[in-house]
Write a protein that holds these residues in place. Structure first.
Motif, mmCIF file in Angstrom:
data_model
loop_
_atom_site.group_PDB
_atom_site.id
_atom_site.type_symbol
_atom_site.label_atom_id
_atom_site.label_comp_id
_atom_site.label_asym_id
_atom_site.label_seq_id
_atom_site.Cartn_x
_atom_site.Cartn_y
_atom_site.Cartn_z
ATOM 1 N N LEU A 25 -10.385 3.311 -2.084
ATOM 2 C CA LEU A 25 -9.867 3.566 -3.433
ATOM 3 C C LEU A 25 -8.356 3.753 -3.432
ATOM 4 C CD1 LEU A 25 -12.588 5.908 -5.009
ATOM 5 C CD2 LEU A 25 -12.127 3.514 -5.523
ATOM 6 N N VAL A 26 -7.890 4.623 -2.529
ATOM 7 C CA VAL A 26 -6.450 4.880 -2.498
ATOM 8 C C VAL A 26 -5.709 3.637 -2.014
ATOM 9 C CG1 VAL A 26 -4.631 6.285 -1.452
ATOM 10 C CG2 VAL A 26 -6.763 7.351 -2.181
ATOM 11 N N GLY A 27 -6.296 2.961 -1.023
ATOM 12 C CA GLY A 27 -5.676 1.747 -0.487
ATOM 13 C C GLY A 27 -5.506 0.681 -1.556
ATOM 14 N N LEU A 28 -6.512 0.582 -2.417
ATOM 15 C CA LEU A 28 -6.461 -0.393 -3.511
ATOM 16 C C LEU A 28 -5.271 -0.104 -4.424
ATOM 17 C CD1 LEU A 28 -8.638 -2.573 -3.836
ATOM 18 C CD2 LEU A 28 -9.552 -1.242 -5.743
ATOM 19 N N HIS A 29 -5.121 1.164 -4.767
ATOM 20 C CA HIS A 29 -4.007 1.528 -5.639
ATOM 21 C C HIS A 29 -2.673 1.278 -4.952
ATOM 22 C CE1 HIS A 29 -5.776 3.175 -9.293
ATOM 23 N NE2 HIS A 29 -6.779 3.591 -8.537
ATOM 24 N N VAL A 30 -2.608 1.601 -3.667
ATOM 25 C CA VAL A 30 -1.360 1.380 -2.934
ATOM 26 C C VAL A 30 -1.041 -0.113 -2.893
ATOM 27 C CG1 VAL A 30 -0.247 1.540 -0.663
ATOM 28 C CG2 VAL A 30 -1.546 3.477 -1.557
ATOM 29 N N ALA A 31 -2.081 -0.922 -2.620
ATOM 30 C CA ALA A 31 -1.874 -2.374 -2.549
ATOM 31 C C ALA A 31 -1.376 -2.908 -3.889
ATOM 32 C CB ALA A 31 -3.168 -3.057 -2.135
ATOM 33 N N VAL A 32 -2.032 -2.481 -4.966
ATOM 34 C CA VAL A 32 -1.627 -2.929 -6.297
ATOM 35 C C VAL A 32 -0.196 -2.497 -6.595
ATOM 36 C CG1 VAL A 32 -2.003 -2.564 -8.760
ATOM 37 C CG2 VAL A 32 -3.943 -3.087 -7.265
ATOM 38 N N ALA A 33 0.116 -1.241 -6.240
ATOM 39 C CA ALA A 33 1.458 -0.720 -6.515
ATOM 40 C C ALA A 33 2.511 -1.556 -5.788
ATOM 41 C CB ALA A 33 1.546 0.745 -6.079
ATOM 42 N N LEU A 34 2.221 -1.905 -4.538
ATOM 43 C CA LEU A 34 3.172 -2.716 -3.776
ATOM 44 C C LEU A 34 3.299 -4.111 -4.386
ATOM 45 C CD1 LEU A 34 2.303 -1.698 -0.098
ATOM 46 C CD2 LEU A 34 4.330 -1.078 -1.428
ATOM 47 N N LEU A 35 2.146 -4.632 -4.831
ATOM 48 C CA LEU A 35 2.145 -5.977 -5.423
ATOM 49 C C LEU A 35 3.057 -6.046 -6.647
ATOM 50 C CD1 LEU A 35 0.839 -8.813 -5.303
ATOM 51 C CD2 LEU A 35 -0.942 -7.934 -6.825
ATOM 52 N N LEU A 37 5.706 -4.739 -7.228
ATOM 53 C CA LEU A 37 7.130 -4.836 -6.920
ATOM 54 C C LEU A 37 7.560 -6.295 -6.879
ATOM 55 C CD1 LEU A 37 7.416 -2.134 -4.115
ATOM 56 C CD2 LEU A 37 8.251 -1.972 -6.459
ATOM 57 N N MET A 38 6.583 -7.179 -6.575
ATOM 58 C CA MET A 38 6.926 -8.610 -6.438
ATOM 59 C C MET A 38 6.359 -9.461 -7.570
ATOM 60 S SD MET A 38 6.197 -8.785 -2.367
ATOM 61 C CE MET A 38 4.761 -7.741 -2.523
ATOM 62 N N TRP A 39 5.188 -9.072 -8.035
ATOM 63 C CA TRP A 39 4.494 -9.966 -8.961
ATOM 64 C C TRP A 39 3.609 -9.160 -9.908
ATOM 65 C CZ3 TRP A 39 -0.787 -10.811 -9.651
ATOM 66 C CH2 TRP A 39 -1.118 -11.929 -10.473
ATOM 67 N N THR A 40 3.574 -9.569 -11.167
ATOM 68 C CA THR A 40 2.582 -9.035 -12.104
ATOM 69 C C THR A 40 1.995 -10.219 -12.870
ATOM 70 O OG1 THR A 40 4.380 -8.653 -13.669
ATOM 71 C CG2 THR A 40 3.574 -6.728 -12.480
ATOM 72 N N ILE A 74 -1.291 -1.316 -16.423
ATOM 73 C CA ILE A 74 -2.066 -0.397 -15.579
ATOM 74 C C ILE A 74 -1.656 -0.546 -14.117
ATOM 75 C CG2 ILE A 74 -4.383 0.056 -14.688
ATOM 76 C CD1 ILE A 74 -5.384 -0.563 -17.532
ATOM 77 N N MET A 75 -1.412 -1.796 -13.705
ATOM 78 C CA MET A 75 -0.966 -2.028 -12.326
ATOM 79 C C MET A 75 0.354 -1.321 -12.057
ATOM 80 S SD MET A 75 -1.929 -6.052 -11.801
ATOM 81 C CE MET A 75 -1.049 -6.265 -10.267
ATOM 82 N N ILE A 76 1.262 -1.420 -12.997
ATOM 83 C CA ILE A 76 2.547 -0.734 -12.823
ATOM 84 C C ILE A 76 2.346 0.774 -12.848
ATOM 85 C CG2 ILE A 76 4.781 -0.313 -13.932
ATOM 86 C CD1 ILE A 76 4.752 -3.296 -14.682
ATOM 87 N N GLY A 77 1.370 1.188 -13.670
ATOM 88 C CA GLY A 77 1.028 2.615 -13.720
ATOM 89 C C GLY A 77 0.602 3.153 -12.362
ATOM 90 N N SER A 78 -0.073 2.322 -11.559
ATOM 91 C CA SER A 78 -0.462 2.725 -10.209
ATOM 92 C C SER A 78 0.763 3.134 -9.410
ATOM 93 C CB SER A 78 -1.145 1.564 -9.473
ATOM 94 O OG SER A 78 -2.510 1.526 -9.765
ATOM 95 N N ARG A 79 1.790 2.316 -9.537
ATOM 96 C CA ARG A 79 3.009 2.589 -8.779
ATOM 97 C C ARG A 79 3.615 3.919 -9.224
ATOM 98 N NH1 ARG A 79 6.732 -1.985 -9.778
ATOM 99 N NH2 ARG A 79 7.956 -0.703 -11.186
ATOM 100 N N ILE A 80 3.710 4.091 -10.538
ATOM 101 C CA ILE A 80 4.278 5.335 -11.074
ATOM 102 C C ILE A 80 3.457 6.538 -10.596
ATOM 103 C CG2 ILE A 80 4.972 6.566 -13.167
ATOM 104 C CD1 ILE A 80 6.343 3.866 -12.798
#
Ligand SMILES: Nc1ncnc2c1ncn2[C@@H]1O[C@H](COP(=O)(O)OP(=O)(O)OP(=O)(O)O)[C@@H](O)[C@H]1O
Ligand SMILES: [Mg+2]
Lengths: 283, 268
Positions: A25-35, A37-40, A74-80
Motif C-alpha cells: 500500500l505504502v509502496g504504491l503511493h510512493v511509486a505514484v508520487a514519484l511518477l 514528478l515526471m508524468w501525469t 489524486i496522484m499529485i495528492g499522494s505526493r503532497i
C-alpha cells in the motif's frame, strides 16, 4: 508489554502478511508520487473533460466541477500527503524523542517543567497549534504546513518517549550497565532507543495518518499547500458541495487517504514485529 | 584501607527518612551480607553506594568507594569510578538483561568497555574468546548456542548466570548482589550461590550480598549487617549472629529461616 514468547507459527505468518500488505500500500503511493514528478495522465490544472463526469475509462476517478481530471489530482495528492506525513513525523520524532529522552534523564525539577510543557502543548488541539505556527511564518506553503504539524505533534511524541524511557531506565539491566560504568550515550543508543523504538514506531504511523488528515484541514482553511498542489483534503472539500450529484469526487480521494493511512499503520505493525525477537519467528 | 566505607548514611525523600545513620565498611576481598525484611532499605543503601539512587533523594553522611567520596560526586566522576570499582547483579532475571540484544553481544559490551578504558585496542576475535571464557566460568552449558540466543530464549537461572558473567567482565573490586537468587527455585538458588561465592573467592572480589534470607547470606558471606526500618540493629560474624541473635528481630529472622535452611543443605 505483551507476552514474552509466542510459540505458535500463526502470529509470524500474520506478521509477515501485515508487513507485506503495508509495504504494498505504502509502496504504491510512493511509486505514484514519484511518477507524478515526471508524468501525469492529464494536466492537473487544465480542463480535460466535461464537468463532474462520472468515472470512465478516460477519467478513472471522474472530473471535478471545472472539468479537471480527478485521478491526476489524486496522484499529485499522494505526493503532497507523503511529503507532509514523512516531513511532519520526521520533525516530530527529532524534537519529541530528544526532549522526551532528555526529560527522562533530567533532574526532577527540569523533568517536571518539561512534562508540564508537554501536557500544556498537548492540551491545544493539534490543528490550532499548527495554525498558530503557520500564522507565524511568512506565507502558507507546503513547508510551513509540514513544519507546523511536526511541531504540534512533537509534544505528543515527547510525552510518550518520556513515559516509555522512564520505564526502561528503571530496569535492572540499565542500572547494571550504569554500575559497570556505561556512559549515557551508550545507554541511550544501545539500550534505551532499541527498546522503546517498537512502541514509538507504531505511534509514528498513527501520527503520520493524523498529519495527513490535519494537512487536509489546513488546506481547507487556506493554510496548507497552495494550488496547484492539490492535497486530498482540498479535493474532499471541493467535492463537499456536490457530494449528492457526484459522490465519486469525495469517495476517490477518501479511498486514497484511507489506503495510505492504513498501509502506514500495517507497515509500522509489521516492522515492529520484525524488530522484536520475541515476536519474530525462528527458522 | 576499606574498599567501601559508609559513615552515617541517611537517605530521605519527600519528608520520609528511609535509611538512617547506617555505617559499615567492606575491606578488599571481604564478603558482607546485608540482611533485613522487605522494605528495610537494603536496595536503597546499595544504590546509594554506587550513586544511582532514584531522583529526589536527599543523601547525608559519607560513602567512600575505593577512596573516592560518592556523596555529591558528579555523574562523570561516578561513571569513571563505577566501571573500575563496582558491578551489580540483581534479583529479577527477567529484567537483568536487555531483551532485544543477543546474549553474546550483551556480555561483550562490558568486556569492550574495560579494554577501551585500559587504552587497549579491541579486536573482535579476542572479545569473542573472552566472552566465551566468561560464560564458561559461570558454568553455562552449550555456550555456542547461548551467545546467539536472546534473553527470552534461555532459562531464568541461565539469565542470572549471564548477568553474573557480565559483572565479572568488569573485573570489579566490589560485586553488589541484590537478592540475586530470590526469583529462582531452591536447587537453582543453591547452584548460583555456590557459583557466586566460588567466583568471588577466585577473583578476590569483595562482595556486598543483599538478602532477606539468613541461610542464603550464611552460605556466601562471613560478616553480616542486619537492617530494620532503615537502621542497623545488629552486626557481626554471620555464624555468631545466626547462632546467638541478640536482637529480637534477628531472632525472628533466624526462626523463620530454620525450616528453609534444611531445604538448602549444608553450607559450603
Ligand atoms: N524511589 C523511591 N521513592 C520513594 N520511596 C522509595 C523509593 N524506592 C524505595 N522506597 C522506599 O524505601 C524503602 C526501602 O526500600 P528498599 O528498596 O531499599 O527495600 P529493600 O530492603 O531492598 O526491600 P526488598 O527486600 O523488598 O527489596 C521502602 O519502604 C520503599 O517503599
Ligand atoms: Mg530490594
Amino acid at each position: 508489554m505483551s507476552g514474552q514468547v509466542e510459540t505458535a507459527t500463526m502470529p509470524n505468518r500474520r506478521g509477515s502478511l501485515t508487513l507485506t500488505v503495508g509495504l504494498v500500500l505504502v509502496g504504491l503511493h510512493v511509486a505514484v508520487a514519484l511518477l507524478t514528478l515526471m508524468w501525469t495522465p492529464y494536466d492537473p490544472t487544465g480542463m480535460s473533460g466535461g464537468r463532474l463526469e462520472a468515472p470512465s475509462l478516460a477519467h478513472w476517478a471522474g472530473t471535478d466541477r471545472l472539468g479537471r481530471d480527478l485521478f491526476t489530482q489524486i496522484m499529485i495528492g499522494s505526493r503532497i500527503a507523503l511529503i507532509v506525513g514523512f516531513g511532519a513525523v520526521a520533525i516530530a520524532a527529532t524534537i519529541g524523542v530528544t526532549l522526551g529522552v532528555l526529560s527522562a534523564f533530567a533532574t526532577r525539577y527540569l523533568d517536571d517543567i518539561l512534562a508540564a510543557a508537554f501536557d500544556i502543548l498537548i492540551a491545544f488541539p493539534t490543528l490550532l497549534l499548527a495554525m498558530l505556527v503557520v500564522a507565524a511564518t511568512e506565507s502558507a506553503s507546503l513547508f510551513s504546513a509540514t513544519l507546523a504539524l511536526g511541531i504540534a505533534i512533537s509534544a505528543i511524541v515527547a510525552r510518550l518517549t518520556r513515559i516509555l524511557a522512564k520505564r526502561i531506565l528503571s530496569m535492572d539491566y540499565i542500572t547494571a550497565a550504569r554500575t559497570a560504568g556505561a556512559s549515557w550515550p551508550s545507554i541511550v543508543f544501545r539500550h534505551l532507543l532499541p527498546n522503546i523504538w517498537p512502541m514509538l514506531a507504531v505511534n509514528f504511523a498513527l501520527q503520520f495518518g493524523l498529519a495527513v488528515i490535519a494537512e487536509a484541514s489546513l488546506s481547507y482553511l487556506g493554510l496548507g499547500a497552495p494550488p496547484p498542489n492539490a492535497s486530498w483534503g482540498r479535493l474532499l472539500q471541493e467535492a463537499q458541495g456536490t457530494v449528492y450529484t457526484a459522490p465519486f469526487g469525495a469517495i476517490a480521494p477518501g479511498i486514497a487517504l484511507v489506503t495510505l493511512v492504513i498501509g502506514m499503520n500495517l507497515l509500522a505493525d509489521g516492522l515492529r514485529d520484525a524488530g522484536d525477537p520475541t515476536r519474530r519467528g525462528r527458522q | 584501607m576499606s574498599l567501601l566505607d559508609i559513615r552515617g548514611l541517611t537517605l530521605s525523600t519527600g519528608g520520609q527518612t528511609l535509611v538512617s545513620d547506617v555505617s559499615f565498611s567492606i575491606a578488599p576481598g571481604e564478603r558482607l551480607g546485608l540482611i533485613g525484611e522487605s522494605g528495610s532499605g537494603k536496595s536503597l543503601t546499595a544504590l546509594a553506594t554506587i550513586g544511582l539512587l532514584p531522583r529526589g533523594f536527599r543523601v547525608q553522611g559519607s560513602i567512600k568507594l575505593d577512596g573516592h567520596e560518592v556523596v555529591g560526586a558528579s555523574e562523570s566522576a561516578m561513571i569513571a569510578l563505577r566501571g573500575a570499582t563496582a558491578a551489580t547483579v540483581f534479583q529479577e532475571p527477567l529484567t537483568a538483561l536487555n531483551p532485544l540484544m543477543k546474549v553474546g553481544k550483551q556480555v561483550a559490551e562490558p568486556v569492550v568497555r574495560r579494554h577501551r578504558r585500559a587504552g587497549e585496542t579491541v579486536d573482535r576475535a579476542a572479545v569473542a574468546r573472552e566472552v566465551h571464557s566468561l560464560l564458561e566460568r559461570v558454568s553455562l552449558p552449550d555456550i555456542d548456542r547461548i551467545v546467539k540466543s536472546y534473553p527470552y530464549e534461555i532459562s531464568g537461572g541461565q539469565r542470572q548466570r549471564v548477568a553474573i558473567a557480565m559483572a565479572l567482565a568488569c573485573r570489579p573490586k566490589l560485586l553488589i548482589a541484590d537478592e540475586p537468587t530470590t526469583a529462582l527455585d531452591v536447587t537453582t538458588q543453591v547452584e548460583i550461590l555456590d557459583l557466586l561465592s566460588g567466583l568471588v573467592r577466585e577473583d578476590d572480589m569483595a562482595l556486598l550480598f543483599i538478602s532477606h534470607d539468613l541461610p542464603v547470606v550464611a552460605r556466601v558471606t562471613e560478616n553480616v549487617v542486619v537492617l530494620r526500618r532503615g537502621e542497623v540493629i545488629e552486626r557481626g560474624q554471620v555464624h555468631a549472629v545466626f547462632d546467638e541473635p541478640k536482637h529480637e528481630y534477628t531472632r525472628s529472622l533466624v526462626d523463620a529461616a530454620t525450616a528453609f535452611d534444611k531445604a538448602l543443605g549444608p553450607a559450603r
